[in-house]
Design an enzyme around this catalytic site. Structure first.
Site, PDB file in Angstrom:
ATOM      1  N   GLU A  66       0.807  -1.217   0.000  1.00 45.93           N
ATOM      2  CA  GLU A  66       0.000   0.000   0.000  1.00 45.93           C
ATOM      3  C   GLU A  66       0.843   1.273   0.000  1.00 45.93           C
ATOM      4  O   GLU A  66       0.435   2.291  -0.552  1.00 45.93           O
ATOM      5  CB  GLU A  66      -0.945   0.003   1.223  1.00 45.93           C
ATOM      6  CG  GLU A  66      -2.056  -1.023   1.073  1.00 45.93           C
ATOM      7  CD  GLU A  66      -2.955  -1.148   2.296  1.00 45.93           C
ATOM      8  OE1 GLU A  66      -2.899  -0.264   3.192  1.00 45.93           O
ATOM      9  OE2 GLU A  66      -3.715  -2.132   2.369  1.00 45.93           O
ATOM     10  N   ARG A 119     -13.207   1.041 -14.387  1.00 46.71           N
ATOM     11  CA  ARG A 119     -12.280  -0.039 -14.082  1.00 46.71           C
ATOM     12  C   ARG A 119     -11.218   0.642 -13.224  1.00 46.71           C
ATOM     13  O   ARG A 119     -10.570   1.592 -13.654  1.00 46.71           O
ATOM     14  CB  ARG A 119     -11.690  -0.612 -15.364  1.00 46.71           C
ATOM     15  CG  ARG A 119     -10.674  -1.773 -15.140  1.00 46.71           C
ATOM     16  CD  ARG A 119      -9.261  -1.283 -14.973  1.00 46.71           C
ATOM     17  NE  ARG A 119      -8.275  -2.372 -14.963  1.00 46.71           N
ATOM     18  CZ  ARG A 119      -6.993  -2.212 -14.687  1.00 46.71           C
ATOM     19  NH1 ARG A 119      -6.509  -1.012 -14.412  1.00 46.71           N
ATOM     20  NH2 ARG A 119      -6.167  -3.221 -14.697  1.00 46.71           N
ATOM     21  N   ASP A 123      -7.776   0.758 -11.329  1.00 47.61           N
ATOM     22  CA  ASP A 123      -6.440   0.179 -11.354  1.00 47.61           C
ATOM     23  C   ASP A 123      -5.909  -0.026  -9.932  1.00 47.61           C
ATOM     24  O   ASP A 123      -6.295   0.695  -9.006  1.00 47.61           O
ATOM     25  CB  ASP A 123      -5.523   1.171 -12.098  1.00 47.61           C
ATOM     26  CG  ASP A 123      -4.165   0.606 -12.451  1.00 47.61           C
ATOM     27  OD1 ASP A 123      -4.133  -0.410 -13.168  1.00 47.61           O
ATOM     28  OD2 ASP A 123      -3.149   1.188 -12.028  1.00 47.61           O
ATOM     29  N   LYS A 177      -5.514  -3.112  -4.819  1.00 50.09           N
ATOM     30  CA  LYS A 177      -4.905  -3.668  -3.597  1.00 50.09           C
ATOM     31  C   LYS A 177      -3.754  -2.803  -3.074  1.00 50.09           C
ATOM     32  O   LYS A 177      -3.230  -3.060  -1.998  1.00 50.09           O
ATOM     33  CB  LYS A 177      -4.426  -5.098  -3.848  1.00 50.09           C
ATOM     34  CG  LYS A 177      -3.168  -5.209  -4.704  1.00 50.09           C
ATOM     35  CD  LYS A 177      -2.718  -6.662  -4.833  1.00 50.09           C
ATOM     36  CE  LYS A 177      -1.308  -6.738  -5.369  1.00 50.09           C
ATOM     37  NZ  LYS A 177      -0.897  -8.106  -5.723  1.00 50.09           N
ATOM     38  N   GLU A 232      -9.185  -3.891 -10.180  1.00 51.99           N
ATOM     39  CA  GLU A 232      -8.104  -4.834 -10.413  1.00 51.99           C
ATOM     40  C   GLU A 232      -7.435  -5.169  -9.086  1.00 51.99           C
ATOM     41  O   GLU A 232      -6.750  -4.333  -8.502  1.00 51.99           O
ATOM     42  CB  GLU A 232      -7.058  -4.221 -11.365  1.00 51.99           C
ATOM     43  CG  GLU A 232      -5.916  -5.170 -11.635  1.00 51.99           C
ATOM     44  CD  GLU A 232      -4.556  -4.494 -11.812  1.00 51.99           C
ATOM     45  OE1 GLU A 232      -3.661  -5.109 -12.385  1.00 51.99           O
ATOM     46  OE2 GLU A 232      -4.379  -3.340 -11.341  1.00 51.99           O
TER      47      GLU A 232
HETATM   48  C1  ABC Z   1       6.585  -1.143 -17.167  1.00 50.22           C
HETATM   49  C2  ABC Z   1       7.173  -1.970 -18.279  1.00 50.22           C
HETATM   50  C3  ABC Z   1       7.324  -3.432 -17.852  1.00 50.22           C
HETATM   51  C4  ABC Z   1       8.167  -3.487 -16.601  1.00 50.22           C
HETATM   52  C5  ABC Z   1       7.527  -2.623 -15.520  1.00 50.22           C
HETATM   53  C6  ABC Z   1       8.393  -2.585 -14.280  1.00 50.22           C
HETATM   54  O1  ABC Z   1       7.367  -1.283 -16.000  1.00 50.22           O
HETATM   55  O2  ABC Z   1       6.309  -1.881 -19.407  1.00 50.22           O
HETATM   56  O3  ABC Z   1       7.931  -4.154 -18.895  1.00 50.22           O
HETATM   57  O4  ABC Z   1       8.229  -4.829 -16.162  1.00 50.22           O
HETATM   58  C7  ABC Z   1       1.590   0.364 -16.353  1.00 50.22           C
HETATM   59  C8  ABC Z   1       1.956  -0.006 -17.767  1.00 50.22           C
HETATM   60  C9  ABC Z   1       3.085  -1.024 -17.792  1.00 50.22           C
HETATM   61  C10 ABC Z   1       4.270  -0.537 -16.957  1.00 50.22           C
HETATM   62  C11 ABC Z   1       3.753  -0.221 -15.543  1.00 50.22           C
HETATM   63  C12 ABC Z   1       4.828   0.270 -14.609  1.00 50.22           C
HETATM   64  O5  ABC Z   1       2.731   0.777 -15.638  1.00 50.22           O
HETATM   65  O6  ABC Z   1       0.807  -0.554 -18.392  1.00 50.22           O
HETATM   66  O7  ABC Z   1       3.505  -1.253 -19.125  1.00 50.22           O
HETATM   67  O8  ABC Z   1       5.244  -1.570 -16.912  1.00 50.22           O
HETATM   68  O9  ABC Z   1       5.347   1.471 -15.040  1.00 50.22           O
HETATM   69  C13 ABC Z   1      -1.966  -2.311 -13.358  1.00 50.22           C
HETATM   70  C14 ABC Z   1      -2.309  -2.098 -14.833  1.00 50.22           C
HETATM   71  C15 ABC Z   1      -1.028  -1.995 -15.613  1.00 50.22           C
HETATM   72  C16 ABC Z   1      -0.322  -0.706 -15.216  1.00 50.22           C
HETATM   73  C17 ABC Z   1      -0.317  -0.483 -13.758  1.00 50.22           C
HETATM   74  C18 ABC Z   1       0.357   0.676 -13.255  1.00 50.22           C
HETATM   75  C19 ABC Z   1      -1.095  -1.221 -12.909  1.00 50.22           C
HETATM   76  O10 ABC Z   1      -3.195  -3.084 -15.257  1.00 50.22           O
HETATM   77  O11 ABC Z   1      -1.200  -1.998 -17.010  1.00 50.22           O
HETATM   78  O12 ABC Z   1       1.040  -0.781 -15.718  1.00 50.22           O
HETATM   79  O13 ABC Z   1      -0.624   1.708 -13.370  1.00 50.22           O
HETATM   80  C20 ABC Z   1       1.390  -5.193 -10.213  1.00 50.22           C
HETATM   81  C21 ABC Z   1       0.156  -4.458  -9.703  1.00 50.22           C
HETATM   82  C22 ABC Z   1      -0.930  -4.354 -10.754  1.00 50.22           C
HETATM   83  C23 ABC Z   1      -0.368  -3.804 -12.066  1.00 50.22           C
HETATM   84  C24 ABC Z   1       0.789  -4.713 -12.492  1.00 50.22           C
HETATM   85  C25 ABC Z   1       1.421  -4.261 -13.794  1.00 50.22           C
HETATM   86  O14 ABC Z   1       1.787  -4.711 -11.476  1.00 50.22           O
HETATM   87  O15 ABC Z   1      -0.342  -5.115  -8.554  1.00 50.22           O
HETATM   88  O16 ABC Z   1      -1.924  -3.475 -10.270  1.00 50.22           O
HETATM   89  N1  ABC Z   1      -1.399  -3.662 -13.094  1.00 50.22           N
HETATM   90  C26 ABC Z   1       3.020  -9.937  -8.710  1.00 50.22           C
HETATM   91  C27 ABC Z   1       2.183  -9.080  -7.796  1.00 50.22           C
HETATM   92  C28 ABC Z   1       1.244  -8.201  -8.566  1.00 50.22           C
HETATM   93  C29 ABC Z   1       2.034  -7.409  -9.580  1.00 50.22           C
HETATM   94  C30 ABC Z   1       2.739  -8.399 -10.509  1.00 50.22           C
HETATM   95  C31 ABC Z   1       3.495  -7.703 -11.621  1.00 50.22           C
HETATM   96  O17 ABC Z   1       3.624  -9.178  -9.724  1.00 50.22           O
HETATM   97  O18 ABC Z   1       1.449  -9.891  -6.915  1.00 50.22           O
HETATM   98  O19 ABC Z   1       0.607  -7.323  -7.678  1.00 50.22           O
HETATM   99  O20 ABC Z   1       1.115  -6.587 -10.312  1.00 50.22           O
HETATM  100  O21 ABC Z   1       4.496  -6.921 -11.088  1.00 50.22           O
HETATM  101  C32 ABC Z   1       2.381 -14.943 -10.032  1.00 50.22           C
HETATM  102  C33 ABC Z   1       2.336 -14.517  -8.591  1.00 50.22           C
HETATM  103  C34 ABC Z   1       1.825 -13.094  -8.529  1.00 50.22           C
HETATM  104  C35 ABC Z   1       2.725 -12.217  -9.346  1.00 50.22           C
HETATM  105  C36 ABC Z   1       2.769 -12.746 -10.765  1.00 50.22           C
HETATM  106  C37 ABC Z   1       3.622 -11.884 -11.690  1.00 50.22           C
HETATM  107  O22 ABC Z   1       3.228 -14.071 -10.783  1.00 50.22           O
HETATM  108  O23 ABC Z   1       1.439 -15.352  -7.894  1.00 50.22           O
HETATM  109  O24 ABC Z   1       1.721 -12.624  -7.217  1.00 50.22           O
HETATM  110  O25 ABC Z   1       2.197 -10.929  -9.289  1.00 50.22           O
HETATM  111  O26 ABC Z   1       2.842 -16.260 -10.161  1.00 50.22           O
END
Ligand code: ABC
Length: 470
Positions: free
Chosen positions: A160, A202, A204, A207, A228
């Site tokens: 958080e 939707r 974003d 959690k 989400e």
């Molecule tokens: C950019 C690059 C990526 C790079 C990243 C660090 O930075 O493009 O290549 O890896 C936006 C953009 C992305 C951008 C990000 C960060 O911002 O669209 O292109 O990535 O700058 C939402 C949206 C998403 C958006 C954001 C940020 C949030 O849908 O499009 O990204 O506004 C976390 C968040 C989730 C978020 C997601 C991208 O990251 O919780 O809200 N999505 C674990 C965690 C998750 C985490 C996930 C990915 O890793 O539990 O909370 O999501 O980091 C499973 C495990 C899971 C694990 C997964 C990956 O594997 O059980 O727990 O998830 O096996």
């Protein structure tokens, strides 16, 4: 619109930058570059016929507010998640008039507009000496949590209060404990939904914000809110179903691809997670968002090229208790892998419908669901049940629809003997993908054999379904 008004809808999720160019043109769009490719609100308006023809009556567009300009190591903010000024629109997608025109054009067709919004963070701060100076309205250090990148996703305080992203691009984490920040977001969302006549949100990164921020925010928005909560465990996700209208059904998604990717996939695990959600969420899975792909995950066809498997996966959200969501490009068989490869430009497909197997499949799914809703008033509040789950087959019943799934793939064989429906012997059923009519046998069993590992979908033959009459 309220959650119950949304329940009968089906949603087409698109990234504004990647869906359609105004004037119907086409241009190169290399996903690898992570740059703006030119899609806009006017572009979407021009392609509403396409979306509606697929059977959708709502769209979810990517975030609309002004984002940071310029190029980071992860490219430009074409996805919209890097806010700089929540009181202005992102000029790359069009003007206020253009967004209003989109909203009006949708409403004229009795379609809904869902907008993606972010309150957890702003974009990566661009100027390191006065990091927040360019942000609006939060331009002081006290408006943000102190810098720390989330490393331990099991530590809820970190989740958080630390920042999303990595040490190259960290997203400035809004201090949603600060009363000014809270008050500002509450009044912002109320005005935003009114100004653009938005029907649903939707949300974003749900959690990543303390739970008690959400109820007032959701209520003040005045519309359906689906959030989400990116997590695979229903026990974790369930709490959030008490603070907003619904969640995107990630726990089911976690089981979906593995269940169908190979013939040893675990279909029981899929049934089990649905059952847990039905029992523990505030309103079961009603009001949740059911999806098989989105912009954060590799597309399923990047993991398998087997069309039968792909059709099984696409079908699942449409017999789910929640609101089905299709990610743009699924209907065209797009195969992009992880972000950024899953964000292809749709104009490169030519929006061709004729002769596209998955386009037909999606049309059939929407048509069948609409027919079920029209003929059976209780359909939307009938929980889906699993009438038979074996190692390779599964029947999902949600009266008056019955969906038969298998993970044997195109080269495998599978059959179903389904009992326990309300259908009496002799009842004629229409199989919606093939348009064949079959009858329930004298014991009340529906016997079916898979054709090349494809799923099947049944509805009483008396139901009015355009898809098979043309
Ligand atoms: C950019 C690059 C990526 C790079 C990243 C660090 O930075 O493009 O290549 O890896 C936006 C953009 C992305 C951008 C990000 C960060 O911002 O669209 O292109 O990535 O700058 C939402 C949206 C998403 C958006 C954001 C940020 C949030 O849908 O499009 O990204 O506004 C976390 C968040 C989730 C978020 C997601 C991208 O990251 O919780 O809200 N999505 C674990 C965690 C998750 C985490 C996930 C990915 O890793 O539990 O909370 O999501 O980091 C499973 C495990 C899971 C694990 C997964 C990956 O594997 O059980 O727990 O998830 O096996």
């Amino acid at each position: 619109a309220s959650v119950w008004e949304w329940q009968s809808r089906s949603i087409y999720q698109l990234l504004t930058d990647r869906f359609s160019l105004e004037g119907g043109g086409t241009t190169e769009c290399i996903t690898d570059y992570r740059k703006y490719c030119g899609g806009s609100y006017r572009g979407i308006i021009e392609k509403l016929d396409y979306i509606q023809d697929l059977g959708f009556d709502a769209i979810w567009i990517s975030p609309i507010v002004a984002n940071i300009e310029g190029v980071t190591v992860y490219g430009e903010a074409f996805h919209g998640y890097w806010a700089q000024d929540i009181y202005s629109l992102n000029p790359h997608f069009g003007s206020e008039e253009d967004l209003l025109a989109l909203s009006n054009a949708l409403h004229e067709r009795d379609m809904y507009l869902m907008v993606d919004i972010v309150v957890n963070h702003f974009g990566p701060p661009v100027n390191s000496s006065t990091p927040y100076a360019s942000f609006r309205p939060f331009d002081k250090p006290s408006h943000f949590h102190p810098y720390c990148i989330i490393t331990d996703y099991n530590n809820q305080t970190d989740v958080e209060q630390c920042w999303l992203g990595d040490n190259k691009v960290g997203l400035a984490d809004a201090n949603t404990e600060n009363p000014f920040v809270v008050k500002t977001y509450y009044s912002w969302i109320r005005h935003l939904t009114q100004k653009y006549d938005i029907d649903g949100l939707r949300i974003d990164t749900v959690k990543h914000v303390r739970k008690d921020f959400w109820p007032a925010f959701s209520t003040l928005s005045g519309v359906y809110t689906v959030g989400e909560v990116y997590h695979g465990d229903t026990a974790y996700v369930k709490d959030y179903t008490y603070v907003i209208d619904g969640v995107l059904d990630y726990p089911t998604w976690y089981q979906l691809f593995p269940a169908f990717q190979t013939s040893t996939g675990n279909l029981s695990a899929l049934a089990e997670v649905v059952h847990k959600a039905q029992l523990t969420y505030k309103t079961g899975l009603f009001g949740s968002g059911a999806f098989s792909e989105n912009h954060d995950q590799p597309r399923f066809p990047s993991l398998t090229s087997d069309t039968a498997r792909i059709k099984n996966v696409i079908t699942f959200p449409f017999i789910h208790d929640g609101i089905p969501i299709l990610y743009y490009g699924q209907e065209q068989g797009y195969t992009g892998g992880n972000d950024p490869y899953n964000r292809e430009a749709l104009w490169l497909s030519g929006y061709v419908e004729e002769g596209k197997e998955l386009v037909d499949h999606v049309k059939a799914l929407n048509a069948a669901r609409k027919a079920a809703i029209a003929t059976c008033p209780g359909y939307l509040l009938t929980p889906m049940t699993f009438l038979g789950v074996t190692a390779t087959t599964m029947a999902v019943y949600k009266h008056p629809l019955l969906a038969l799934f298998t993970n044997v793939g195109s080269n495998g064989t599978a059959s179903w003997n389904v009992q326990g429906t309300e259908w009496t012997p002799g009842t004629e059923l229409l199989e919606v993908f093939s348009c064949n009519v079959v009858a329930v046998d004298e014991t009340g069993t529906l016997k079916a054999t898979a054709v090349g590992g494809q799923p099947q979908l049944y509805i009483p033959a008396s139901a009015p379904i355009n898809h098979c009459s043309s």
